[in-house]
Design a protein around this motif. Structure first.
Motif, PDB file in Angstrom:
ATOM      1  N   LEU A  52       7.005  17.329  -7.186  1.00 44.83           N
ATOM      2  CA  LEU A  52       6.856  16.223  -6.248  1.00 44.83           C
ATOM      3  C   LEU A  52       7.229  16.693  -4.846  1.00 44.83           C
ATOM      4  N   ARG A  53       6.409  16.319  -3.880  1.00 43.89           N
ATOM      5  CA  ARG A  53       6.649  16.683  -2.485  1.00 43.89           C
ATOM      6  C   ARG A  53       6.632  15.424  -1.634  1.00 43.89           C
ATOM      7  N   MET A  54       7.653  15.295  -0.789  1.00 43.46           N
ATOM      8  CA  MET A  54       7.764  14.121   0.067  1.00 43.46           C
ATOM      9  C   MET A  54       7.616  14.537   1.522  1.00 43.46           C
ATOM     10  N   GLN A  55       6.879  13.748   2.281  1.00 43.81           N
ATOM     11  CA  GLN A  55       6.640  14.027   3.693  1.00 43.81           C
ATOM     12  C   GLN A  55       6.946  12.778   4.501  1.00 43.81           C
ATOM     13  N   GLN A  56       7.709  12.928   5.580  1.00 44.20           N
ATOM     14  CA  GLN A  56       7.975  11.792   6.452  1.00 44.20           C
ATOM     15  C   GLN A  56       6.860  11.660   7.477  1.00 44.20           C
ATOM     16  N   LEU A  57       6.335  10.446   7.606  1.00 43.38           N
ATOM     17  CA  LEU A  57       5.246  10.176   8.534  1.00 43.38           C
ATOM     18  C   LEU A  57       5.802   9.785   9.904  1.00 43.38           C
ATOM     19  N   ALA A  58       4.925   9.691  10.873  1.00 44.98           N
ATOM     20  CA  ALA A  58       5.344   9.402  12.244  1.00 44.98           C
ATOM     21  C   ALA A  58       6.033   8.050  12.360  1.00 44.98           C
ATOM     22  N   ASN A  59       5.677   7.095  11.488  1.00 51.63           N
ATOM     23  CA  ASN A  59       6.286   5.766  11.561  1.00 51.63           C
ATOM     24  C   ASN A  59       7.599   5.662  10.787  1.00 51.63           C
ATOM     25  N   GLY A  60       8.053   6.770  10.215  1.00 54.63           N
ATOM     26  CA  GLY A  60       9.303   6.778   9.479  1.00 54.63           C
ATOM     27  C   GLY A  60       9.157   6.591   7.986  1.00 54.63           C
ATOM     28  N   PHE A  61       7.969   6.162   7.533  1.00 54.57           N
ATOM     29  CA  PHE A  61       7.734   6.011   6.108  1.00 54.57           C
ATOM     30  C   PHE A  61       7.702   7.390   5.446  1.00 54.57           C
ATOM     31  N   TYR A  62       8.027   7.424   4.147  1.00 55.50           N
ATOM     32  CA  TYR A  62       7.938   8.656   3.365  1.00 55.50           C
ATOM     33  C   TYR A  62       6.755   8.561   2.412  1.00 55.50           C
ATOM     34  N   SER A  63       5.935   9.604   2.408  1.00 58.80           N
ATOM     35  CA  SER A  63       4.765   9.698   1.547  1.00 58.80           C
ATOM     36  C   SER A  63       5.062  10.687   0.421  1.00 58.80           C
ATOM     37  N   LEU A  64       4.758  10.292  -0.816  1.00 57.91           N
ATOM     38  CA  LEU A  64       5.055  11.132  -1.981  1.00 57.91           C
ATOM     39  C   LEU A  64       3.787  11.353  -2.791  1.00 57.91           C
ATOM     40  N   ASN A  65       3.576  12.586  -3.246  1.00 55.95           N
ATOM     41  CA  ASN A  65       2.407  12.903  -4.071  1.00 55.95           C
ATOM     42  C   ASN A  65       2.680  12.560  -5.534  1.00 55.95           C
ATOM     43  N   GLY A  66       3.139  11.344  -5.763  1.00 54.79           N
ATOM     44  CA  GLY A  66       3.484  10.911  -7.110  1.00 54.79           C
ATOM     45  C   GLY A  66       3.102   9.460  -7.328  1.00 54.79           C
ATOM     46  N   THR A  67       3.632   8.899  -8.391  1.00 55.48           N
ATOM     47  CA  THR A  67       3.325   7.530  -8.787  1.00 55.48           C
ATOM     48  C   THR A  67       4.347   6.564  -8.185  1.00 55.48           C
ATOM     49  N   PRO A  68       4.092   5.254  -8.285  1.00 57.50           N
ATOM     50  CA  PRO A  68       5.090   4.297  -7.820  1.00 57.50           C
ATOM     51  C   PRO A  68       6.454   4.480  -8.494  1.00 57.50           C
ATOM     52  N   THR A  69       6.445   4.758  -9.792  1.00 58.91           N
ATOM     53  CA  THR A  69       7.701   4.983 -10.502  1.00 58.91           C
ATOM     54  C   THR A  69       8.414   6.217  -9.967  1.00 58.91           C
ATOM     55  N   ASP A  70       7.668   7.287  -9.691  1.00 60.61           N
ATOM     56  CA  ASP A  70       8.263   8.483  -9.078  1.00 60.61           C
ATOM     57  C   ASP A  70       8.955   8.127  -7.765  1.00 60.61           C
ATOM     58  N   CYS A  71       8.284   7.320  -6.952  1.00 60.38           N
ATOM     59  CA  CYS A  71       8.821   6.975  -5.627  1.00 60.38           C
ATOM     60  C   CYS A  71      10.175   6.301  -5.741  1.00 60.38           C
ATOM     61  N   VAL A  72      10.277   5.336  -6.638  1.00 61.25           N
ATOM     62  CA  VAL A  72      11.533   4.599  -6.775  1.00 61.25           C
ATOM     63  C   VAL A  72      12.601   5.474  -7.416  1.00 61.25           C
ATOM     64  N   HIS A  73      12.202   6.297  -8.376  1.00 58.07           N
ATOM     65  CA  HIS A  73      13.185   7.189  -9.013  1.00 58.07           C
ATOM     66  C   HIS A  73      13.745   8.164  -7.981  1.00 58.07           C
ATOM     67  N   LEU A  74      12.874   8.732  -7.162  1.00 58.84           N
ATOM     68  CA  LEU A  74      13.332   9.662  -6.139  1.00 58.84           C
ATOM     69  C   LEU A  74      14.231   8.963  -5.122  1.00 58.84           C
ATOM     70  N   GLY A  75      13.908   7.709  -4.815  1.00 60.22           N
ATOM     71  CA  GLY A  75      14.683   6.980  -3.818  1.00 60.22           C
ATOM     72  C   GLY A  75      16.008   6.447  -4.309  1.00 60.22           C
ATOM     73  N   THR A  76      16.226   6.486  -5.627  1.00 63.05           N
ATOM     74  CA  THR A  76      17.468   5.937  -6.178  1.00 63.05           C
ATOM     75  C   THR A  76      18.256   6.924  -7.029  1.00 63.05           C
ATOM     76  N   ASN A  77      17.622   8.014  -7.454  1.00 69.01           N
ATOM     77  CA  ASN A  77      18.273   8.890  -8.433  1.00 69.01           C
ATOM     78  C   ASN A  77      17.889  10.346  -8.198  1.00 69.01           C
ATOM     79  N   SER A  78      18.127  10.824  -6.978  1.00 70.71           N
ATOM     80  CA  SER A  78      17.821  12.210  -6.627  1.00 70.71           C
ATOM     81  C   SER A  78      18.772  12.651  -5.527  1.00 70.71           C
ATOM     82  N   PRO A  79      18.801  13.938  -5.208  1.00 71.65           N
ATOM     83  CA  PRO A  79      19.656  14.386  -4.101  1.00 71.65           C
ATOM     84  C   PRO A  79      19.305  13.729  -2.762  1.00 71.65           C
TER      85      PRO A  79
END
Length: 251
Positions: A52-79
């Motif tokens: 999984l790779r995360m990129q911050q966009l110009a508006n501050g949002f983070y884009s992830l090459n994963g699923t919705p579940t990946d996004c929430v897991h990364l945002g709550t249970n990762s470094p």
């Protein structure tokens, strides 16, 4: 201020998540992590065989090459996770009512938040409409403000569907149960340019159970539908029947 993790399944560039963030940013600290593409129908799928790779966009949002579940897991249970008070998923372009919740990536993102021990909200438009995302965003902002003042202590997620009308025309809020759809129409078979068979899903089924008290009925009548969804899918009312049946079949 509450700290929110905001995600969706329509993708990080979808208008629904931007409308939601626009309303919530004034009442809470928001971190947006969403898929880099449309993941509608992803349900609770995880990305297990690719990094999984995360990129911050110009508006501050983070884009992830994963699923919705990946996004929430990364945002709550990762470094990279922050402390979060509430997970909000949406605003979905179209309804997530009745049997839709089984397939919905919007609902799945909220479920992942609940799996992580956090209160969670999934919000969708009751019909497809680009004009009334702000109506749904205002509804969510109202609920988030209420949660800040009076926390909701339920081991569920709130599945919210909002009619596509101006905010002032909403008739109110109803607590509902899930309706049911008829099964989807037959898959459509055709050929690709090379003559090979390809298949497309047919249209979703019509309403089989849209009686009063269901999410379908509430939205059709102009009310916001809020359905509490449990993560425990045990059919408790059938446990005794199953036990009796097993006893008979083994005797």
């Amino acid at each position: 201020m509450m700290k929110l993790l905001v995600s969706n399944d329509d993708g990080v560039h979808a208008p629904g998540i931007h409308a939601l963030h626009e309303r919530l940013k004034d009442i809470a600290q928001c971190r947006v992590i969403a898929p880099d593409r449309n993941c509608s129908g992803a349900s609770n799928s995880l990305t297990l065989h690719n990094p999984l790779r995360m990129q911050q966009l110009a508006n501050g949002f983070y884009s992830l090459n994963g699923t919705p579940t990946d996004c929430v897991h990364l945002g709550t249970n990762s470094p990279l996770a922050d402390d979060v008070d509430l997970v909000v998923s949406g605003i979905n372009d179209g309804p997530n009512m009745g049997d839709d919740v089984l397939y919905s990536g919007t609902v799945a993102a909220a479920m992942e938040g609940r799996f992580m021990g956090l209160p969670a909200i999934a919000v969708s438009m009751g019909s497809r409409s680009d004009d009334y995302y702000d109506t749904a965003a205002r509804v969510v902002a109202d609920i988030v403000n209420q949660m800040a003042d009076e926390p909701l202590r339920l081991d569920t997620i709130l599945n919210i569907n909002v009619p596509a009308v101006p905010y002032e025309q909403l008739k109110g809020i109803k607590v509902t149960r899930l309706g049911r759809r008829h099964r989807a129409e037959t898959m459509v078979q055709s050929k690709d340019p090379f003559g090979r068979d390809i298949f497309w899903y047919g249209p979703i089924g019509g309403h089989q159970d849209d009686a009063e008290g269901t999410d379908f009925h509430a939205v059709r009548e102009g009310y916001v539908s809020i359905t509490p969804l449990s993560l425990d899918m045990t059919a408790r009312s059938h446990q005794t029947t199953l036990s009796d049946w097993l006893t008979k079949t083994s005797s």
